[in-house]
Write a protein that holds these residues in place. Structure first.
Motif, PDB file in Angstrom:
ATOM      1  N   GLU A   2     -18.526 -22.550   0.144  1.00  0.00           N
ATOM      2  CA  GLU A   2     -17.727 -21.712  -0.752  1.00  0.00           C
ATOM      3  C   GLU A   2     -16.959 -20.665   0.047  1.00  0.00           C
ATOM      4  O   GLU A   2     -17.380 -20.238   1.118  1.00  0.00           O
ATOM      5  N   ARG A   3     -15.843 -20.250  -0.523  1.00  0.00           N
ATOM      6  CA  ARG A   3     -14.944 -19.313   0.159  1.00  0.00           C
ATOM      7  C   ARG A   3     -14.754 -18.090  -0.729  1.00  0.00           C
ATOM      8  O   ARG A   3     -14.461 -18.210  -1.922  1.00  0.00           O
ATOM      9  N   TYR A   4     -14.933 -16.924  -0.177  1.00  0.00           N
ATOM     10  CA  TYR A   4     -14.835 -15.678  -0.921  1.00  0.00           C
ATOM     11  C   TYR A   4     -13.835 -14.742  -0.249  1.00  0.00           C
ATOM     12  O   TYR A   4     -13.448 -14.936   0.903  1.00  0.00           O
ATOM     13  N   ALA A   5     -13.444 -13.690  -1.000  1.00  0.00           N
ATOM     14  CA  ALA A   5     -12.634 -12.606  -0.437  1.00  0.00           C
ATOM     15  C   ALA A   5     -13.500 -11.347  -0.394  1.00  0.00           C
ATOM     16  O   ALA A   5     -14.217 -11.047  -1.347  1.00  0.00           O
ATOM     17  N   THR A   6     -13.428 -10.627   0.708  1.00  0.00           N
ATOM     18  CA  THR A   6     -14.213  -9.407   0.837  1.00  0.00           C
ATOM     19  C   THR A   6     -13.376  -8.318   1.496  1.00  0.00           C
ATOM     20  O   THR A   6     -12.450  -8.610   2.266  1.00  0.00           O
ATOM     21  N   ALA A 128      -7.500 -11.744  -3.867  1.00  0.00           N
ATOM     22  CA  ALA A 128      -8.712 -12.563  -3.837  1.00  0.00           C
ATOM     23  C   ALA A 128      -8.410 -13.991  -4.268  1.00  0.00           C
ATOM     24  O   ALA A 128      -8.944 -14.958  -3.694  1.00  0.00           O
ATOM     25  N   THR A 132      -9.141 -17.307  -1.977  1.00  0.00           N
ATOM     26  CA  THR A 132     -10.100 -18.341  -2.384  1.00  0.00           C
ATOM     27  C   THR A 132      -9.421 -19.686  -2.652  1.00  0.00           C
ATOM     28  O   THR A 132     -10.058 -20.733  -2.526  1.00  0.00           O
ATOM     29  N   LYS A 138      -6.024 -16.090   5.233  1.00  0.00           N
ATOM     30  CA  LYS A 138      -7.294 -15.522   5.693  1.00  0.00           C
ATOM     31  C   LYS A 138      -7.317 -13.998   5.636  1.00  0.00           C
ATOM     32  O   LYS A 138      -8.390 -13.398   5.565  1.00  0.00           O
ATOM     33  N   ALA A 173     -11.129 -13.569   4.312  1.00  0.00           N
ATOM     34  CA  ALA A 173     -11.946 -14.682   3.849  1.00  0.00           C
ATOM     35  C   ALA A 173     -13.353 -14.555   4.414  1.00  0.00           C
ATOM     36  O   ALA A 173     -13.551 -14.132   5.548  1.00  0.00           O
ATOM     37  N   ASP A 175     -17.699 -16.236   3.896  1.00  0.00           N
ATOM     38  CA  ASP A 175     -18.598 -17.193   3.249  1.00  0.00           C
ATOM     39  C   ASP A 175     -19.661 -16.484   2.421  1.00  0.00           C
ATOM     40  O   ASP A 175     -20.569 -17.124   1.889  1.00  0.00           O
ATOM     41  N   PRO A 177     -20.392 -13.665  -0.841  1.00  0.00           N
ATOM     42  CA  PRO A 177     -19.723 -13.083  -2.014  1.00  0.00           C
ATOM     43  C   PRO A 177     -19.221 -11.670  -1.762  1.00  0.00           C
ATOM     44  O   PRO A 177     -19.927 -10.838  -1.174  1.00  0.00           O
TER      45      PRO A 177
END
Length: 330
Positions: A2-6, A128, A132, A138, A173, A175, A177
Protein backbone atom coordinates in the motif's frame (compact mmCIF):
# COMPACT_ATOMS: atom_id res chain seq x y z
CA UNK A 1 2.39 -2.78 -0.99
CA UNK A 2 0.00 0.00 0.00
CA UNK A 3 1.04 3.57 -0.70
CA UNK A 4 0.33 6.49 1.62
CA UNK A 5 1.04 10.22 1.83
CA UNK A 6 2.68 11.60 4.96
CA UNK A 7 3.96 14.99 6.11
CA UNK A 8 7.75 15.10 5.99
CA UNK A 9 8.21 18.71 7.13
CA UNK A 10 6.64 22.15 7.45
CA UNK A 11 7.79 25.71 6.87
CA UNK A 12 6.55 29.17 7.78
CA UNK A 13 7.29 32.78 6.95
CA UNK A 14 6.12 35.85 8.87
CA UNK A 15 7.06 39.11 7.15
CA UNK A 16 8.88 41.87 8.98
CA UNK A 17 6.57 44.90 9.27
CA UNK A 18 4.83 44.79 12.66
CA UNK A 19 1.41 46.48 12.95
CA UNK A 20 0.27 46.54 16.56
CA UNK A 21 -3.24 47.42 17.69
CA UNK A 22 -1.81 50.63 19.13
CA UNK A 23 -0.91 51.64 15.57
CA UNK A 24 -4.50 50.95 14.49
CA UNK A 25 -5.90 52.99 17.36
CA UNK A 26 -4.34 56.00 15.68
CA UNK A 27 -5.57 54.90 12.23
CA UNK A 28 -9.12 54.44 13.48
CA UNK A 29 -9.16 57.36 15.93
CA UNK A 30 -12.41 58.47 14.26
CA UNK A 31 -14.06 55.21 15.41
CA UNK A 32 -14.03 55.37 19.24
CA UNK A 33 -13.34 52.03 20.96
CA UNK A 34 -13.39 50.20 17.60
CA UNK A 35 -9.98 48.57 18.04
CA UNK A 36 -10.69 47.67 21.68
CA UNK A 37 -13.91 45.92 20.67
CA UNK A 38 -12.27 44.07 17.79
CA UNK A 39 -9.39 42.95 19.98
CA UNK A 40 -11.78 41.69 22.65
CA UNK A 41 -13.90 39.74 20.15
CA UNK A 42 -11.06 38.26 18.06
CA UNK A 43 -8.08 38.03 20.40
CA UNK A 44 -5.91 39.75 17.76
CA UNK A 45 -3.35 42.16 19.23
CA UNK A 46 -0.86 42.37 16.36
CA UNK A 47 -0.35 41.46 12.71
CA UNK A 48 2.60 41.60 10.29
CA UNK A 49 2.73 43.02 6.76
CA UNK A 50 5.03 42.29 3.85
CA UNK A 51 6.82 45.10 1.99
CA UNK A 52 4.65 46.92 -0.52
CA UNK A 53 6.80 45.76 -3.45
CA UNK A 54 6.23 42.06 -2.60
CA UNK A 55 3.79 39.84 -4.42
CA UNK A 56 2.15 36.75 -2.94
CA UNK A 57 4.70 34.46 -4.59
CA UNK A 58 7.52 36.40 -2.84
CA UNK A 59 5.86 35.70 0.50
CA UNK A 60 5.36 32.02 -0.32
CA UNK A 61 8.98 31.47 -1.36
CA UNK A 62 10.76 31.49 2.05
CA UNK A 63 8.11 29.21 3.61
CA UNK A 64 8.53 26.75 0.72
CA UNK A 65 12.31 26.90 0.98
CA UNK A 66 12.23 26.22 4.72
CA UNK A 67 9.88 23.25 4.33
CA UNK A 68 12.11 21.70 1.67
CA UNK A 69 15.27 22.31 3.68
CA UNK A 70 13.74 20.66 6.74
CA UNK A 71 12.74 17.67 4.64
CA UNK A 72 16.31 17.37 3.36
CA UNK A 73 15.12 17.99 -0.20
CA UNK A 74 16.08 20.30 -3.06
CA UNK A 75 13.67 22.20 -5.33
CA UNK A 76 14.45 19.77 -8.13
CA UNK A 77 13.07 16.90 -6.01
CA UNK A 78 9.54 18.34 -6.03
CA UNK A 79 7.09 16.61 -8.38
CA UNK A 80 4.08 18.87 -7.78
CA UNK A 81 3.34 22.25 -6.17
CA UNK A 82 -0.18 23.02 -4.95
CA UNK A 83 -0.72 26.56 -3.71
CA UNK A 84 -3.79 27.88 -1.91
CA UNK A 85 -4.56 31.59 -1.76
CA UNK A 86 -7.25 34.17 -2.40
CA UNK A 87 -4.73 36.98 -2.80
CA UNK A 88 -2.95 35.74 -5.95
CA UNK A 89 -0.22 37.50 -7.89
CA UNK A 90 -2.55 37.66 -10.91
CA UNK A 91 -6.03 36.54 -11.91
CA UNK A 92 -4.10 34.34 -14.35
CA UNK A 93 -1.54 32.75 -14.58
CA UNK A 94 -1.58 30.73 -11.38
CA UNK A 95 0.59 31.92 -8.49
CA UNK A 96 1.89 28.36 -8.07
CA UNK A 97 3.66 28.53 -11.42
CA UNK A 98 5.32 31.82 -10.43
CA UNK A 99 6.47 30.18 -7.19
CA UNK A 100 7.77 27.19 -9.17
CA UNK A 101 9.96 29.55 -11.20
CA UNK A 102 11.25 31.52 -8.21
CA UNK A 103 11.91 28.34 -6.25
CA UNK A 104 13.70 26.64 -9.14
CA UNK A 105 11.49 23.54 -8.92
CA UNK A 106 12.12 22.74 -12.58
CA UNK A 107 10.65 19.22 -12.42
CA UNK A 108 7.38 20.17 -10.73
CA UNK A 109 3.91 20.58 -12.15
CA UNK A 110 1.74 23.16 -10.40
CA UNK A 111 -1.78 24.37 -9.80
CA UNK A 112 -3.64 26.72 -7.48
CA UNK A 113 -6.53 25.94 -5.16
CA UNK A 114 -8.87 28.86 -4.57
CA UNK A 115 -11.26 28.16 -1.73
CA UNK A 116 -9.95 30.94 0.51
CA UNK A 117 -9.13 29.84 4.05
CA UNK A 118 -10.31 26.27 3.40
CA UNK A 119 -7.56 25.96 0.77
CA UNK A 120 -4.86 24.30 2.88
CA UNK A 121 -6.77 21.22 4.10
CA UNK A 122 -8.27 20.96 0.60
CA UNK A 123 -4.78 21.13 -0.91
CA UNK A 124 -3.42 18.51 1.50
CA UNK A 125 -6.25 16.14 0.57
CA UNK A 126 -5.57 16.78 -3.12
CA UNK A 127 -1.84 16.22 -2.66
CA UNK A 128 -2.48 12.95 -0.84
CA UNK A 129 -4.69 11.81 -3.71
CA UNK A 130 -1.99 12.56 -6.27
CA UNK A 131 0.58 10.61 -4.24
CA UNK A 132 -1.57 7.55 -3.57
CA UNK A 133 -2.89 7.34 -7.13
CA UNK A 134 0.28 8.13 -9.08
CA UNK A 135 3.45 6.07 -8.47
CA UNK A 136 5.58 8.70 -10.22
CA UNK A 137 4.47 11.43 -7.77
CA UNK A 138 6.64 11.07 -4.68
CA UNK A 139 7.00 14.62 -3.34
CA UNK A 140 4.34 17.35 -3.24
CA UNK A 141 4.89 20.84 -1.86
CA UNK A 142 1.70 22.35 -0.44
CA UNK A 143 1.67 26.09 0.31
CA UNK A 144 -0.90 28.39 1.89
CA UNK A 145 -0.19 32.11 1.52
CA UNK A 146 -2.02 35.38 2.25
CA UNK A 147 -1.19 38.96 1.27
CA UNK A 148 -4.63 40.48 1.65
CA UNK A 149 -3.48 43.74 3.21
CA UNK A 150 -2.35 44.88 -0.27
CA UNK A 151 -5.88 44.35 -1.59
CA UNK A 152 -7.51 46.32 1.24
CA UNK A 153 -8.47 49.98 0.97
CA UNK A 154 -6.80 52.28 3.46
CA UNK A 155 -9.19 52.94 6.31
CA UNK A 156 -11.32 49.84 5.75
CA UNK A 157 -12.17 48.58 9.27
CA UNK A 158 -11.76 44.97 8.09
CA UNK A 159 -8.06 45.79 7.73
CA UNK A 160 -7.92 45.19 11.48
CA UNK A 161 -7.84 41.46 10.79
CA UNK A 162 -5.49 41.06 7.85
CA UNK A 163 -1.99 39.82 8.55
CA UNK A 164 0.34 38.57 5.84
CA UNK A 165 2.10 35.23 6.00
CA UNK A 166 2.83 31.87 4.42
CA UNK A 167 2.97 28.27 5.55
CA UNK A 168 4.06 25.14 3.72
CA UNK A 169 4.20 21.38 4.10
CA UNK A 170 6.06 18.71 2.17
CA UNK A 171 4.09 15.51 1.59
CA UNK A 172 5.97 12.39 0.54
CA UNK A 173 5.07 8.84 -0.41
CA UNK A 174 5.32 6.31 2.42
CA UNK A 175 4.46 2.69 3.16
CA UNK A 176 3.09 3.75 6.56
CA UNK A 177 -0.32 5.41 7.12
CA UNK A 178 -0.17 9.19 7.21
CA UNK A 179 -3.05 10.99 5.50
CA UNK A 180 -6.33 9.43 6.70
CA UNK A 181 -9.06 11.29 4.83
CA UNK A 182 -11.00 14.50 4.32
CA UNK A 183 -14.46 16.03 4.45
CA UNK A 184 -15.92 19.18 2.93
CA UNK A 185 -19.06 21.29 2.88
CA UNK A 186 -20.11 24.62 1.41
CA UNK A 187 -22.78 27.28 1.45
CA UNK A 188 -22.75 29.14 -1.83
CA UNK A 189 -25.69 31.34 -0.88
CA UNK A 190 -23.14 33.45 1.02
CA UNK A 191 -20.90 34.13 -1.97
CA UNK A 192 -21.87 37.81 -2.11
CA UNK A 193 -21.01 38.50 1.56
CA UNK A 194 -17.24 39.02 1.27
CA UNK A 195 -14.94 39.16 -1.70
CA UNK A 196 -13.31 41.10 -4.53
CA UNK A 197 -16.15 41.65 -6.93
CA UNK A 198 -14.63 43.56 -9.83
CA UNK A 199 -11.78 42.29 -11.97
CA UNK A 200 -13.25 38.95 -13.05
CA UNK A 201 -15.91 38.03 -15.59
CA UNK A 202 -18.82 39.12 -13.35
CA UNK A 203 -17.55 42.71 -13.61
CA UNK A 204 -14.32 43.26 -15.55
CA UNK A 205 -12.24 46.03 -14.02
CA UNK A 206 -13.01 49.51 -15.31
CA UNK A 207 -11.85 52.98 -14.36
CA UNK A 208 -15.16 53.38 -12.56
CA UNK A 209 -14.86 50.13 -10.58
CA UNK A 210 -11.28 50.92 -9.57
CA UNK A 211 -12.23 54.42 -8.40
CA UNK A 212 -15.19 52.97 -6.49
CA UNK A 213 -12.90 50.46 -4.77
CA UNK A 214 -14.62 47.36 -6.16
CA UNK A 215 -11.28 45.80 -7.19
CA UNK A 216 -10.35 45.73 -3.50
CA UNK A 217 -11.56 43.26 -0.88
CA UNK A 218 -14.88 44.13 0.77
CA UNK A 219 -17.12 42.68 3.41
CA UNK A 220 -20.58 43.44 2.03
CA UNK A 221 -22.54 41.62 4.71
CA UNK A 222 -21.43 40.02 7.97
CA UNK A 223 -21.30 36.22 8.08
CA UNK A 224 -23.53 34.72 10.77
CA UNK A 225 -21.28 33.31 13.53
CA UNK A 226 -23.12 29.98 13.45
CA UNK A 227 -21.49 29.24 10.07
CA UNK A 228 -18.31 28.38 11.99
CA UNK A 229 -19.79 27.65 15.41
CA UNK A 230 -22.06 24.98 13.95
CA UNK A 231 -20.24 24.22 10.69
CA UNK A 232 -16.86 23.35 12.20
CA UNK A 233 -18.21 20.69 14.58
CA UNK A 234 -20.36 19.29 11.78
CA UNK A 235 -17.45 18.89 9.34
CA UNK A 236 -15.22 17.42 12.07
CA UNK A 237 -17.86 14.82 12.93
CA UNK A 238 -18.32 14.08 9.24
CA UNK A 239 -14.55 13.62 8.92
CA UNK A 240 -14.37 11.33 11.95
CA UNK A 241 -17.20 9.17 10.58
CA UNK A 242 -15.53 9.00 7.15
CA UNK A 243 -12.18 8.00 8.67
CA UNK A 244 -13.49 5.62 11.34
CA UNK A 245 -12.36 7.34 14.53
CA UNK A 246 -14.19 8.94 17.46
CA UNK A 247 -13.89 12.62 18.41
CA UNK A 248 -12.02 11.79 21.67
CA UNK A 249 -9.42 10.01 19.49
CA UNK A 250 -8.29 13.39 18.13
CA UNK A 251 -4.93 14.25 19.69
CA UNK A 252 -4.62 17.73 18.19
CA UNK A 253 -6.79 19.98 16.05
CA UNK A 254 -6.05 23.26 14.25
CA UNK A 255 -8.74 25.68 13.03
CA UNK A 256 -8.84 28.76 10.82
CA UNK A 257 -7.39 31.54 12.97
CA UNK A 258 -9.87 34.39 12.84
CA UNK A 259 -11.56 34.53 16.27
CA UNK A 260 -10.21 32.82 19.37
CA UNK A 261 -13.67 32.80 20.94
CA UNK A 262 -15.01 30.72 18.05
CA UNK A 263 -12.32 28.11 18.61
CA UNK A 264 -13.14 27.97 22.32
CA UNK A 265 -16.85 27.45 21.58
CA UNK A 266 -16.19 24.72 19.03
CA UNK A 267 -13.71 22.89 21.26
CA UNK A 268 -16.37 22.85 23.99
CA UNK A 269 -18.95 21.58 21.48
CA UNK A 270 -16.60 18.75 20.50
CA UNK A 271 -15.76 17.92 24.11
CA UNK A 272 -12.05 18.57 23.56
CA UNK A 273 -9.81 20.55 25.96
CA UNK A 274 -8.11 23.71 24.72
CA UNK A 275 -4.77 21.96 25.31
CA UNK A 276 -5.51 20.00 22.14
CA UNK A 277 -5.45 23.08 19.90
CA UNK A 278 -3.20 26.04 19.18
CA UNK A 279 -3.80 29.69 18.25
CA UNK A 280 -1.58 32.24 16.55
CA UNK A 281 -3.99 35.06 15.72
CA UNK A 282 -3.10 36.92 18.92
CA UNK A 283 0.33 37.96 17.62
CA UNK A 284 0.13 37.19 13.90
CA UNK A 285 -3.38 38.38 13.00
CA UNK A 286 -5.72 36.66 10.60
CA UNK A 287 -3.48 35.17 7.93
CA UNK A 288 -6.31 33.64 5.90
CA UNK A 289 -5.21 30.95 3.47
CA UNK A 290 -1.90 30.67 5.37
CA UNK A 291 -3.18 30.50 8.93
CA UNK A 292 -3.60 26.72 9.23
CA UNK A 293 -0.11 25.76 8.00
CA UNK A 294 1.39 28.62 10.04
CA UNK A 295 -0.41 27.45 13.19
CA UNK A 296 0.58 23.84 12.45
CA UNK A 297 4.23 24.81 12.02
CA UNK A 298 4.20 26.88 15.22
CA UNK A 299 2.58 24.06 17.21
CA UNK A 300 5.23 21.65 15.95
CA UNK A 301 7.97 24.12 16.88
CA UNK A 302 6.51 24.36 20.39
CA UNK A 303 6.38 20.53 20.57
CA UNK A 304 2.62 20.48 21.13
CA UNK A 305 2.26 17.75 18.48
CA UNK A 306 4.07 14.42 18.82
CA UNK A 307 4.88 11.55 16.51
CA UNK A 308 1.89 9.23 16.23
CA UNK A 309 -0.67 11.91 17.08
CA UNK A 310 -3.93 11.96 15.14
CA UNK A 311 -4.07 15.51 13.77
CA UNK A 312 -7.15 17.25 12.35
CA UNK A 313 -7.04 20.49 10.33
CA UNK A 314 -10.24 22.51 9.85
CA UNK A 315 -10.49 25.39 7.37
CA UNK A 316 -13.30 27.84 6.74
CA UNK A 317 -13.23 30.30 3.85
CA UNK A 318 -15.53 32.87 2.33
CA UNK A 319 -18.04 31.71 -0.21
CA UNK A 320 -18.38 29.80 1.99
CA UNK A 321 -16.17 26.72 1.85
CA UNK A 322 -15.27 24.47 4.77
CA UNK A 323 -12.87 21.54 4.68
CA UNK A 324 -11.21 19.23 7.20
CA UNK A 325 -8.59 16.53 6.92
CA UNK A 326 -7.00 14.02 9.28
CA UNK A 327 -3.43 12.74 9.42
CA UNK A 328 -1.21 10.60 11.60
CA UNK A 329 1.96 12.56 12.35
CA UNK A 330 5.14 10.64 11.50
Amino acid sequence: MERYATIASTGCHLPGIRVHNDDLRRTFAHLPEFVDKMEASSGIRCRWHAPEDWATSDLALPAAQQALERAGLKPGDVDLIILGTDSPDYITPATSVVLQHKLGAVNAGTFDIGCACASFPTALATAAGWITANPLIKTVLVVGVYLMHKLTEAGDPMGFFYGDGAGAAVLVASDRPGFLGAAAQAGGAYHKHWGIYSGGTYEPATVESVKAGRTMVKMIERYPPEINHEGWPRVVRKLAANCGFAIPDIDFIVFTQVRKGSIELVMENLGLPMEKTHTIMEEWGYTGSACIPMALHDALEKKKIRSGDRLVLVGSGVGYNQAACALIMP
